[in-house]
Write a protein that holds these residues in place. Structure first.
Motif, PDB file in Angstrom:
ATOM      1  N   ASP A  29      -3.205   5.181   6.246  1.00 46.24           N
ATOM      2  CA  ASP A  29      -2.189   5.097   5.660  1.00 46.24           C
ATOM      3  C   ASP A  29      -2.542   5.541   4.142  1.00 46.24           C
ATOM      4  O   ASP A  29      -1.667   5.672   3.308  1.00 46.24           O
ATOM      5  CB  ASP A  29      -1.549   3.757   5.568  1.00 46.24           C
ATOM      6  N   GLY A  30      -3.884   5.742   3.899  1.00 44.20           N
ATOM      7  CA  GLY A  30      -4.099   6.305   2.646  1.00 44.20           C
ATOM      8  C   GLY A  30      -5.220   5.614   1.787  1.00 44.20           C
ATOM      9  O   GLY A  30      -5.259   5.973   0.740  1.00 44.20           O
ATOM     10  N   ALA A  31      -5.600   4.455   2.209  1.00 47.11           N
ATOM     11  CA  ALA A  31      -6.482   3.356   1.277  1.00 47.11           C
ATOM     12  C   ALA A  31      -7.779   4.422   1.279  1.00 47.11           C
ATOM     13  O   ALA A  31      -8.167   5.037   2.224  1.00 47.11           O
ATOM     14  CB  ALA A  31      -6.620   2.145   2.029  1.00 47.11           C
ATOM     15  N   TYR A  32      -8.510   3.935   0.074  1.00 48.95           N
ATOM     16  CA  TYR A  32      -9.858   4.735  -0.249  1.00 48.95           C
ATOM     17  C   TYR A  32     -10.999   3.994   0.760  1.00 48.95           C
ATOM     18  O   TYR A  32     -11.783   4.639   1.178  1.00 48.95           O
ATOM     19  CB  TYR A  32     -10.238   4.657  -1.458  1.00 48.95           C
ATOM     20  N   ASP A  33     -11.016   2.690   0.702  1.00 48.68           N
ATOM     21  CA  ASP A  33     -11.921   1.884   1.481  1.00 48.68           C
ATOM     22  C   ASP A  33     -11.520   0.429   1.579  1.00 48.68           C
ATOM     23  O   ASP A  33     -10.329   0.202   1.200  1.00 48.68           O
ATOM     24  CB  ASP A  33     -13.248   1.928   0.422  1.00 48.68           C
ATOM     25  N   TYR A  34     -12.375  -0.484   2.261  1.00 50.89           N
ATOM     26  CA  TYR A  34     -11.879  -1.749   2.516  1.00 50.89           C
ATOM     27  C   TYR A  34     -13.049  -2.570   2.590  1.00 50.89           C
ATOM     28  O   TYR A  34     -14.083  -2.167   2.520  1.00 50.89           O
ATOM     29  CB  TYR A  34     -11.270  -1.851   4.004  1.00 50.89           C
ATOM     30  N   VAL A  35     -12.936  -4.085   2.073  1.00 46.08           N
ATOM     31  CA  VAL A  35     -13.990  -5.036   2.121  1.00 46.08           C
ATOM     32  C   VAL A  35     -13.388  -6.220   3.048  1.00 46.08           C
ATOM     33  O   VAL A  35     -12.282  -6.511   2.807  1.00 46.08           O
ATOM     34  CB  VAL A  35     -14.325  -5.297   0.736  1.00 46.08           C
ATOM     35  N   THR A  36     -14.357  -6.877   3.483  1.00 37.88           N
ATOM     36  CA  THR A  36     -13.919  -8.011   4.550  1.00 37.88           C
ATOM     37  C   THR A  36     -14.520  -9.235   4.036  1.00 37.88           C
ATOM     38  O   THR A  36     -15.685  -9.199   3.631  1.00 37.88           O
ATOM     39  CB  THR A  36     -14.339  -7.757   6.103  1.00 37.88           C
ATOM     40  N   LYS A  37     -13.460 -10.158   3.952  1.00 35.67           N
ATOM     41  CA  LYS A  37     -13.822 -11.330   3.564  1.00 35.67           C
ATOM     42  C   LYS A  37     -14.496 -12.253   4.758  1.00 35.67           C
ATOM     43  O   LYS A  37     -14.184 -12.134   5.992  1.00 35.67           O
ATOM     44  CB  LYS A  37     -12.591 -12.202   3.145  1.00 35.67           C
ATOM     45  N   PRO A  38     -15.446 -12.837   4.412  1.00 35.40           N
ATOM     46  CA  PRO A  38     -16.085 -13.344   3.056  1.00 35.40           C
ATOM     47  C   PRO A  38     -16.851 -12.178   2.329  1.00 35.40           C
ATOM     48  O   PRO A  38     -17.883 -11.568   3.243  1.00 35.40           O
ATOM     49  CB  PRO A  38     -16.899 -14.492   3.240  1.00 35.40           C
ATOM     50  N   PHE A  39     -16.914 -11.942   1.255  1.00 29.69           N
ATOM     51  CA  PHE A  39     -17.777 -10.964   0.661  1.00 29.69           C
ATOM     52  C   PHE A  39     -18.378 -11.494  -0.600  1.00 29.69           C
ATOM     53  O   PHE A  39     -17.850 -12.487  -1.351  1.00 29.69           O
ATOM     54  CB  PHE A  39     -16.928  -9.601   0.256  1.00 29.69           C
ATOM     55  N   SER A  40     -19.603 -10.766  -0.951  1.00 29.60           N
ATOM     56  CA  SER A  40     -20.167 -11.565  -2.156  1.00 29.60           C
ATOM     57  C   SER A  40     -19.855 -10.516  -3.445  1.00 29.60           C
ATOM     58  O   SER A  40     -19.090  -9.472  -3.291  1.00 29.60           O
ATOM     59  CB  SER A  40     -21.791 -11.367  -1.748  1.00 29.60           C
ATOM     60  N   LEU A  97       0.827  -1.103   0.082  1.00 32.47           N
ATOM     61  CA  LEU A  97       0.146  -0.068  -0.027  1.00 32.47           C
ATOM     62  C   LEU A  97       0.812   1.299  -0.054  1.00 32.47           C
ATOM     63  O   LEU A  97       0.528   2.229  -0.969  1.00 32.47           O
ATOM     64  CB  LEU A  97      -0.940  -0.016   1.266  1.00 32.47           C
ATOM     65  N   HIS A  98       1.784   1.320   0.879  1.00 30.85           N
ATOM     66  CA  HIS A  98       2.824   2.462   0.874  1.00 30.85           C
ATOM     67  C   HIS A  98       3.344   2.683  -0.250  1.00 30.85           C
ATOM     68  O   HIS A  98       3.755   3.723  -0.812  1.00 30.85           O
ATOM     69  CB  HIS A  98       3.676   2.223   1.973  1.00 30.85           C
ATOM     70  N   THR A  99       3.658   1.405  -1.007  1.00 37.70           N
ATOM     71  CA  THR A  99       4.708   1.664  -2.300  1.00 37.70           C
ATOM     72  C   THR A  99       3.595   2.253  -3.186  1.00 37.70           C
ATOM     73  O   THR A  99       4.110   3.059  -4.143  1.00 37.70           O
ATOM     74  CB  THR A  99       5.177   0.314  -2.812  1.00 37.70           C
ATOM     75  N   ILE A 100       2.341   1.806  -3.402  1.00 34.88           N
ATOM     76  CA  ILE A 100       1.591   2.169  -4.379  1.00 34.88           C
ATOM     77  C   ILE A 100       1.208   3.654  -4.212  1.00 34.88           C
ATOM     78  O   ILE A 100       1.334   4.512  -5.249  1.00 34.88           O
ATOM     79  CB  ILE A 100       0.281   1.598  -4.327  1.00 34.88           C
ATOM     80  N   LYS A 101       1.084   4.117  -3.045  1.00 30.16           N
ATOM     81  CA  LYS A 101       0.823   5.688  -2.755  1.00 30.16           C
ATOM     82  C   LYS A 101       1.801   6.399  -3.001  1.00 30.16           C
ATOM     83  O   LYS A 101       1.658   7.731  -3.537  1.00 30.16           O
ATOM     84  CB  LYS A 101       0.195   5.681  -1.382  1.00 30.16           C
ATOM     85  N   GLN A 102       3.031   5.834  -2.963  1.00 26.24           N
ATOM     86  CA  GLN A 102       4.362   6.606  -3.351  1.00 26.24           C
ATOM     87  C   GLN A 102       4.527   6.734  -4.746  1.00 26.24           C
ATOM     88  O   GLN A 102       4.903   7.936  -5.464  1.00 26.24           O
ATOM     89  CB  GLN A 102       5.481   5.928  -2.741  1.00 26.24           C
ATOM     90  N   ALA A 152       0.101   8.082  -6.413  1.00 26.68           N
ATOM     91  CA  ALA A 152      -0.687   8.878  -5.312  1.00 26.68           C
ATOM     92  C   ALA A 152      -2.311   9.071  -5.720  1.00 26.68           C
ATOM     93  O   ALA A 152      -2.842   8.935  -4.582  1.00 26.68           O
ATOM     94  CB  ALA A 152       0.054  10.260  -4.686  1.00 26.68           C
ATOM     95  N   GLU A 153      -2.555   9.180  -6.889  1.00 25.81           N
ATOM     96  CA  GLU A 153      -3.704   9.357  -7.014  1.00 25.81           C
ATOM     97  C   GLU A 153      -4.873   8.156  -7.340  1.00 25.81           C
ATOM     98  O   GLU A 153      -5.969   8.269  -7.232  1.00 25.81           O
ATOM     99  CB  GLU A 153      -3.851  10.265  -8.627  1.00 25.81           C
TER     100      GLU A 153
END
Length: 478
Positions: A120-131, A90-95, A98-99
């Protein structure tokens, strides 16, 4: 190999629901990078994303995803946090991007890692198990966010280009129709009746008619019929002679005479007293006026533009507005649509207002994508005037160059739908104050009491959140 984890993810909705492609201005498709070490999950996610119009690429590890950043140039990343490399990725991706919007995937019972990822800059999250339906809705929201972000950037870059008719800003179909009528009215000499709610810009439309028409080199004189007492309105419009009434120590020319050859704009004409309506009607018909206290008549040559936020037909029916004056003014009629009927113009209007504010202050001003979404979701009972006031207030309250949701007036900040979904169903009607309390406390519960993150998710300022918690007596318990 198909395992229990894969089955749990896919069991509730194995077939994605088709949807329209999420195309945005300036790009063929949105790029999505899917990172998961389970091949079946990767392919299922790819199928959902492609049905929505995403251009997808997959990676089976965080290390591979980081190597693909330059070539895939993702607009969004679906990142499985499982394993030690998730947060580092995640840190590498945002570096490097960034957009890019990063949606992290975490296992049940490990929500803390998702909360850390959000910090740390994530937009959202989803928890397993998800449909797959949950994934589809999440990706649709990501697509809308990215489209707004792109449109906002394009608007900022093109703000100095042509935006409407004269100084009027708007490209909605309703506004295009209005421009055509304004163009015709500008070349006419007939009276025009401008209808619209308060704050829609009736005087701006009147000025556009005058300054783009055949009277452009002549005076334009506005008169607010609702702000003066009847005796003053009569004197303002028709003038008076010396001694006409107490305090009339000197003669005064009326605005209908001063505007000779030009335009008089009668704002809020519906507020004009009935006796003065008769005198105005005669002035329009006979093209002459009689100043207060005078026996002489003065010829006039003016065009009348009138505006009101009232329903004049109803006023005619109840006897508060003269029928003959209504028909005399209603030769040409313009209706200005309220802002809620042309929401697509809100980003353009916001960019135009911020460009003006920034120019006056000598500082470039912009608006965040989340704040722009808040503007789009609000009904704007005060229309463009309220939008302008809200942005001026936000600029005054923040020293930053970019306006955030927390800087906007409280009534513009509504709870996101995903937070509202946290509230347990209730039988019967729940008072708004109680619903607000449940929403705030549910959001805090979901983020383990992190007030900064809760305020961000709720779209309110930190100070507002603390004040609400103090009211609930919940501040000391968190």
């Amino acid at each position: 190999m198909f395992n229990a984890s894969t089955a749990a993810v896919l069991s509730r909705n194995p077939s994605p629901t088709p949807s329209h492609p999420l195309q945005i201005a300036g790009a063929n498709f949105l790029n999505l990078l899917i990172v998961d070490d389970d091949r079946i999950i990767r392919e299922a996610c790819r199928e959902v994303a492609q049905a929505l119009g995403f251009n997808t690429q997959v990676a089976e590890s965080a290390e591979q995803a980081c190597r693909l950043l330059d070539s895939s140039r993702p607009d969004a990343v679906l990142l499985d946090l499982r394993g030690s490399g998730g947060l580092e990725a995640l840190h590498t991706i945002k570096q490097h991007r960034a957009e890019a919007l990063v949606i992290v995937v975490t296992g049940y019972g490990t929500v803390k890692s998702a909360v850390q990822a959000m910090k740390d800059g994530a937009y959202d999250y989803v928890t397993k198990p998800f449909s797959m339906e949950e994934l589809r809705l999440l990706l649709e929201r990501v697509g809308v966010h990215l489209r707004l972000k792109t449109e906002n950037r394009v608007l900022r870059e093109t703000i100095k280009s042509r935006q409407g008719f004269g100084n009027i800003v708007g490209r909605a179909p309703e506004m295009e129709k209005l421009y055509r009528i304004i163009g015709k009215a500008a070349q006419s000499v007939h009276p025009v009746l401008i209808l619209g709610e308060s704050g829609t810009g009736k005087e701006l439309v009147a000025k556009s008619i005058h300054f783009t028409g055949i009277f452009r080199d002549k005076p334009f004189i506005p008169v607010d019929c609702g702000s003066l007492v009847p005796t003053l309105i009569e004197s303002e419009l028709f003038g008076h002679v010396r001694g006409a009434f107490t305090g009339a120590t000197n003669p005064k020319d009326g605005l209908l005479a001063i505007a000779q050859g030009g335009t008089v704009f009668l704002d809020e004409i519906g507020e004009l007293p009935v006796d003065l309506q008769a005198k105005l009607l005669r002035a329009i018909q006979e093209k002459e006026i009689r100043p207060v206290g005078s026996v002489k008549r003065v010829p006039i040559d003016v065009r009348i533009l009138a505006a009101t936020n009232r329903d004049l037909e109803r006023s005619v029916a109840d006897g508060t507005f003269r029928r003959d004056l209504y028909f005399r003014l209603n030769v040409l009629t313009l209706r200005i649509p309220p802002l809620r009927e042309r929401r697509q113009d809100i980003p353009l209007l916001a960019a135009h207002i911020l460009e003006r504010i920034g120019r006056d202050a000598g500082i470039e001003k912009a608006i965040s994508d989340e704040a722009l979404k808040a503007l789009l979701n609000y009904d704007w009972p005060g229309n463009v005037r309220e939008l302008e006031n809200s942005l001026e207030r936000a600029c005054a309250l923040t020293s930053a160059n970019e306006i955030q949701v927390r800087d906007l007036p409280t009534q513009l900040c509504s709870a996101p739908m995903e937070v509202m979904a946290m509230i347990p169903p209730s039988h019967g009607i729940v008072p708004m104050a109680e619903l607000e309390k449940q929403t705030i406390l549910a959001a805090l519960s979901q983020v383990n009491g992190d007030k900064m993150l809760a305020a961000r998710l709720l779209g309110i300022g930190k100070t507002t959140l603390y004040r609400k918690l103090k009211e609930y007596g919940a501040l000391v318990n968190l």
